[in-house]
Design a protein around this motif. Structure first.
Motif, short mmCIF file in Angstrom:
data_model
loop_
_atom_site.label_atom_id
_atom_site.label_comp_id
_atom_site.label_asym_id
_atom_site.label_seq_id
_atom_site.Cartn_x
_atom_site.Cartn_y
_atom_site.Cartn_z
N ASP A 36 4.28 -68.48 -6.13
CA ASP A 36 3.04 -69.43 -6.51
C ASP A 36 2.42 -69.31 -7.79
N GLU A 37 2.79 -68.56 -8.82
CA GLU A 37 2.57 -68.44 -10.17
C GLU A 37 1.50 -67.45 -10.56
N LEU A 38 1.20 -66.92 -9.24
CA LEU A 38 0.34 -65.40 -9.37
C LEU A 38 1.20 -64.27 -9.70
N PRO A 39 0.61 -63.19 -10.36
CA PRO A 39 1.62 -62.09 -10.41
C PRO A 39 1.73 -61.17 -9.21
N VAL A 40 2.53 -60.20 -9.10
CA VAL A 40 2.68 -59.33 -8.02
C VAL A 40 2.78 -58.07 -8.82
N GLU A 41 2.29 -56.81 -8.30
CA GLU A 41 1.97 -55.81 -9.05
C GLU A 41 3.66 -54.87 -9.14
N ASP A 42 3.52 -53.86 -10.03
CA ASP A 42 4.83 -53.03 -10.04
C ASP A 42 5.14 -52.65 -8.55
N GLU A 43 6.39 -52.51 -8.29
CA GLU A 43 6.84 -51.81 -7.24
C GLU A 43 8.39 -51.45 -7.39
N THR A 44 8.53 -50.59 -6.62
CA THR A 44 10.18 -50.09 -6.65
C THR A 44 10.44 -50.10 -4.85
N HIS A 45 11.80 -50.11 -4.83
CA HIS A 45 12.53 -50.41 -3.66
C HIS A 45 13.47 -49.23 -3.34
N GLY A 46 13.87 -49.02 -2.12
CA GLY A 46 14.95 -47.98 -1.91
C GLY A 46 16.12 -48.47 -1.77
N THR A 47 16.13 -49.96 -1.87
CA THR A 47 17.31 -50.78 -1.78
C THR A 47 17.36 -51.61 -3.21
N SER A 48 18.60 -52.10 -3.64
CA SER A 48 19.00 -52.95 -4.53
C SER A 48 18.67 -54.38 -4.00
N GLU A 49 18.15 -55.08 -4.99
CA GLU A 49 17.96 -56.64 -4.77
C GLU A 49 18.54 -57.56 -5.74
N VAL A 50 19.00 -58.39 -4.94
CA VAL A 50 19.70 -59.88 -5.63
C VAL A 50 18.68 -60.71 -5.66
N LEU A 51 18.15 -61.24 -6.80
CA LEU A 51 17.19 -62.08 -6.78
C LEU A 51 17.55 -63.46 -7.23
N ILE A 52 17.65 -64.32 -6.43
CA ILE A 52 18.33 -65.64 -6.60
C ILE A 52 17.31 -66.87 -6.67
#
Length: 124
Positions: A36-52
């Motif tokens: 929705d055009e708004l930012p999302v804060e820094d994060e890290t995950h224990g899984t890899s993410e494929v962003l499509i």
């Protein structure tokens, strides 16, 4: 499983950036969300993410680099890598979460397939 319209599934979500799991492929989880055009804060995950990005544009900060992922493009964020969504991200995003130790290094090794665009360091 029946056919899923990803854009409709994302539009039906109550809130932007609220992902909905759609299914699993092996140990990977496939999700969809609306940006929705708004930012999302820094994060890290224990899984890899494929962003499509199905439609629109995803603006990321990954470690110290700016990354723009356009419609029809994908970007892989490895497990443990700090990333944030920058303002201006909009559209429909599919996320495939790949747990570490599940063979994620094979299919996610897409270096050289990005069409020549690489991440750029953030201005100091």
């Amino acid at each position: 499983m029946s056919v899923v319209n990803l854009v409709r599934a994302a539009a039906a979500l109550p809130d932007a950036w609220s992902s909905r799991p759609l299914g699993e492929v092996g140990t990977a989880c496939v999700k969809v969300l609306r940006m929705d055009e708004l930012p999302v804060e820094d994060e890290t995950h224990g899984t890899s993410e494929v962003l499509i990005v199905l439609d629109g544009r995803l603006q990321l900060s990954v470690e110290d680099a700016k990354v723009t992922v356009g419609q029809g493009e994908m970007y892989v964020v490895k497990a443990g890598v700090r990333h944030a969504v920058r303002p201006g991200s909009r559209g429909t995003l599919v996320i495939v979460e790949v747990p570490e130790g599940s063979g994620g290094d094979g299919p996610l090794a897409v270096d050289g397939l990005q069409g020549g665009r690489t991440a750029r360091p953030l201005p100091g």
